[in-house]
Motif scaffolding. Structure first.
Motif, PDB file in Angstrom:
ATOM      1  N   LYS A   1     -12.023  -1.243  -6.560  1.00 10.32           N
ATOM      2  CA  LYS A   1     -10.643  -0.976  -6.210  1.00 10.32           C
ATOM      3  C   LYS A   1     -10.219   0.313  -6.902  1.00 10.32           C
ATOM      4  O   LYS A   1     -10.802   0.724  -7.901  1.00 10.32           O
ATOM      5  CB  LYS A   1      -9.764  -2.145  -6.645  1.00 10.32           C
ATOM      6  CG  LYS A   1     -10.050  -3.441  -5.901  1.00 10.32           C
ATOM      7  CD  LYS A   1      -9.147  -4.554  -6.407  1.00 10.32           C
ATOM      8  CE  LYS A   1      -9.408  -5.846  -5.654  1.00 10.32           C
ATOM      9  NZ  LYS A   1      -8.564  -6.963  -6.146  1.00 10.32           N
ATOM     10  N   ILE A   2      -9.188   0.952  -6.350  1.00 13.49           N
ATOM     11  CA  ILE A   2      -8.759   2.255  -6.846  1.00 13.49           C
ATOM     12  C   ILE A   2      -7.432   2.139  -7.588  1.00 13.49           C
ATOM     13  O   ILE A   2      -6.522   1.416  -7.178  1.00 13.49           O
ATOM     14  CB  ILE A   2      -8.597   3.255  -5.682  1.00 13.49           C
ATOM     15  CG1 ILE A   2      -9.930   3.450  -4.955  1.00 13.49           C
ATOM     16  CG2 ILE A   2      -8.049   4.597  -6.178  1.00 13.49           C
ATOM     17  CD1 ILE A   2     -11.011   4.093  -5.796  1.00 13.49           C
ATOM     18  N   ALA A   3      -7.335   2.882  -8.696  1.00 14.91           N
ATOM     19  CA  ALA A   3      -6.078   3.055  -9.419  1.00 14.91           C
ATOM     20  C   ALA A   3      -5.806   4.549  -9.542  1.00 14.91           C
ATOM     21  O   ALA A   3      -6.711   5.326  -9.859  1.00 14.91           O
ATOM     22  CB  ALA A   3      -6.151   2.426 -10.804  1.00 14.91           C
TER      23      ALA A   3
ATOM     24  N   LEU B   1      -2.546   8.554  -2.107  1.00 15.94           N
ATOM     25  CA  LEU B   1      -2.070   7.209  -1.781  1.00 15.94           C
ATOM     26  C   LEU B   1      -2.477   6.820  -0.363  1.00 15.94           C
ATOM     27  O   LEU B   1      -2.918   5.695  -0.113  1.00 15.94           O
ATOM     28  CB  LEU B   1      -0.549   7.139  -1.930  1.00 15.94           C
ATOM     29  CG  LEU B   1      -0.010   7.091  -3.362  1.00 15.94           C
ATOM     30  CD1 LEU B   1       1.492   7.351  -3.375  1.00 15.94           C
ATOM     31  CD2 LEU B   1      -0.307   5.756  -4.010  1.00 15.94           C
ATOM     32  N   LYS B   2      -2.358   7.766   0.540  1.00 17.13           N
ATOM     33  CA  LYS B   2      -2.729   7.503   1.937  1.00 17.13           C
ATOM     34  C   LYS B   2      -4.233   7.335   2.100  1.00 17.13           C
ATOM     35  O   LYS B   2      -4.708   6.452   2.824  1.00 17.13           O
ATOM     36  CB  LYS B   2      -2.232   8.648   2.818  1.00 17.13           C
ATOM     37  CG  LYS B   2      -2.480   8.436   4.306  1.00 17.13           C
ATOM     38  CD  LYS B   2      -1.888   9.578   5.120  1.00 17.13           C
ATOM     39  CE  LYS B   2      -2.124   9.368   6.608  1.00 17.13           C
ATOM     40  NZ  LYS B   2      -1.544  10.486   7.418  1.00 17.13           N
TER      41      LYS B   2
ATOM     42  N   VAL C   1       5.936   4.910  -0.067  1.00 21.03           N
ATOM     43  CA  VAL C   1       4.519   5.177  -0.374  1.00 21.03           C
ATOM     44  C   VAL C   1       3.981   4.193  -1.409  1.00 21.03           C
ATOM     45  O   VAL C   1       2.771   4.079  -1.581  1.00 21.03           O
ATOM     46  CB  VAL C   1       4.295   6.634  -0.854  1.00 21.03           C
ATOM     47  CG1 VAL C   1       4.720   7.625   0.209  1.00 21.03           C
ATOM     48  CG2 VAL C   1       4.993   6.902  -2.180  1.00 21.03           C
ATOM     49  N   LEU C   2       4.869   3.480  -2.078  1.00 23.30           N
ATOM     50  CA  LEU C   2       4.440   2.510  -3.080  1.00 23.30           C
ATOM     51  C   LEU C   2       4.119   1.153  -2.456  1.00 23.30           C
ATOM     52  O   LEU C   2       3.690   0.235  -3.160  1.00 23.30           O
ATOM     53  CB  LEU C   2       5.530   2.329  -4.148  1.00 23.30           C
ATOM     54  CG  LEU C   2       5.928   3.584  -4.940  1.00 23.30           C
ATOM     55  CD1 LEU C   2       6.974   3.233  -5.983  1.00 23.30           C
ATOM     56  CD2 LEU C   2       4.718   4.238  -5.579  1.00 23.30           C
ATOM     57  N   LYS C   3       4.265   1.048  -1.156  1.00 23.77           N
ATOM     58  CA  LYS C   3       3.994  -0.214  -0.470  1.00 23.77           C
ATOM     59  C   LYS C   3       2.572  -0.682  -0.752  1.00 23.77           C
ATOM     60  O   LYS C   3       1.617   0.086  -0.673  1.00 23.77           O
ATOM     61  CB  LYS C   3       4.187  -0.042   1.038  1.00 23.77           C
ATOM     62  CG  LYS C   3       4.019  -1.318   1.844  1.00 23.77           C
ATOM     63  CD  LYS C   3       4.308  -1.075   3.313  1.00 23.77           C
ATOM     64  CE  LYS C   3       4.146  -2.357   4.113  1.00 23.77           C
ATOM     65  NZ  LYS C   3       4.463  -2.150   5.557  1.00 23.77           N
ATOM     66  N   GLY C   4       2.434  -1.948  -1.118  1.00 27.67           N
ATOM     67  CA  GLY C   4       1.121  -2.537  -1.367  1.00 27.67           C
ATOM     68  C   GLY C   4       0.568  -2.303  -2.756  1.00 27.67           C
ATOM     69  O   GLY C   4      -0.531  -2.761  -3.057  1.00 27.67           O
TER      70      GLY C   4
END
Length: 216
Positions: A3-5, A54-55, A90-93
């Motif tokens: 997973k990405i941070a 983010l996208k 953009v912070l969705k999810g």
């Protein structure tokens, strides 16, 4: 696949150099098979690069470091990265932690409303002090450590698999531990003065959205 941070570490003034140095120190200890950190350092902590990342990567965790206000968080050279009413979608999810003044007052609730899983941040100014002789070596600064180590502990807790609510409480507990040290008889009178600001930070730290959210 890991997973990405995403982590923003602007370094355009003394404050951002300090909080970013401590963020980078924290992240170096946390890289794991479950989570891969992408650092947006210095001028890469910009709105265009952040939105693109983010996208592209759809990170589960976003760690924002920078100046801020009730409705925004900034990056390098105080460029606004996220602002209420502009691009908070953009912070969705994501589970987002913002080490930034006051952003949990307006931006945080709005982000959660439009789909952020959780938003951890401060609903008042985040305050910390430094030792002038350590300005060029922030991570050696024991005064700053009293404030920034507890603040960064929220990220440590999240990466260890704790929930957003637990991570917030863990950070608060770390603040409290440092407060208790400062009010002990072993501390100098000058050091005890820092306790009130640690209490301020501890009380200002909030978790919004899903307190049970985890990232790993």
């Amino acid at each position: 696949m890991s997973k990405i941070a995403l982590v923003t570490t602007p370094k355009s003034d003394r404050t951002t150099r300090y909080i970013s140095a401590w963020a980078e120190k924290t992240i170096k200890k946390l890289e794991s098979n479950q989570l891969h950190f992408i650092m947006l350092a210095k001028n890469r902590a910009s709105i265009s690069i952040l939105e693109s990342m983010l996208k592209k990567h759809r990170p589960v965790l976003l760690f924002l470091n920078g100046h801020g206000g009730s409705d925004l968080v900034c990056g390098h050279n105080n460029e606004i990265l996220i602002q209420n009413g502009k691009n908070e979608t953009v912070l969705k999810g994501t589970v987002t932690y913002a080490l930034s003044c006051s952003s949990a007052k307006t931006l945080g609730p709005s982000a959660v409303q439009v789909g952020a899983v959780a938003y951890i941040g401060y609903n008042e100014d985040f305050i910390f002090f430094i030792s002038p002789e350590k300005i060029s070596r922030p991570i050696e600064d024991k005064t700053a450590e009293m404030f920034l180590a507890p603040a960064n502990h929220a990220i440590v807790s999240l990466v260890k698999g704790h929930t957003a609510g637990e991570a917030t409480n863990s950070s608060k507990s770390y603040f409290l531990k440092n407060i208790k040290k400062l009010v002990s008889s072993e501390s100098s009178v000058d050091d005890r003065e820092y306790a009130r600001y640690l209490i301020w930070n501890m009380r200002s730290l909030v978790c919004l959205g899903n307190h049970e959210a985890v990232i790993v």
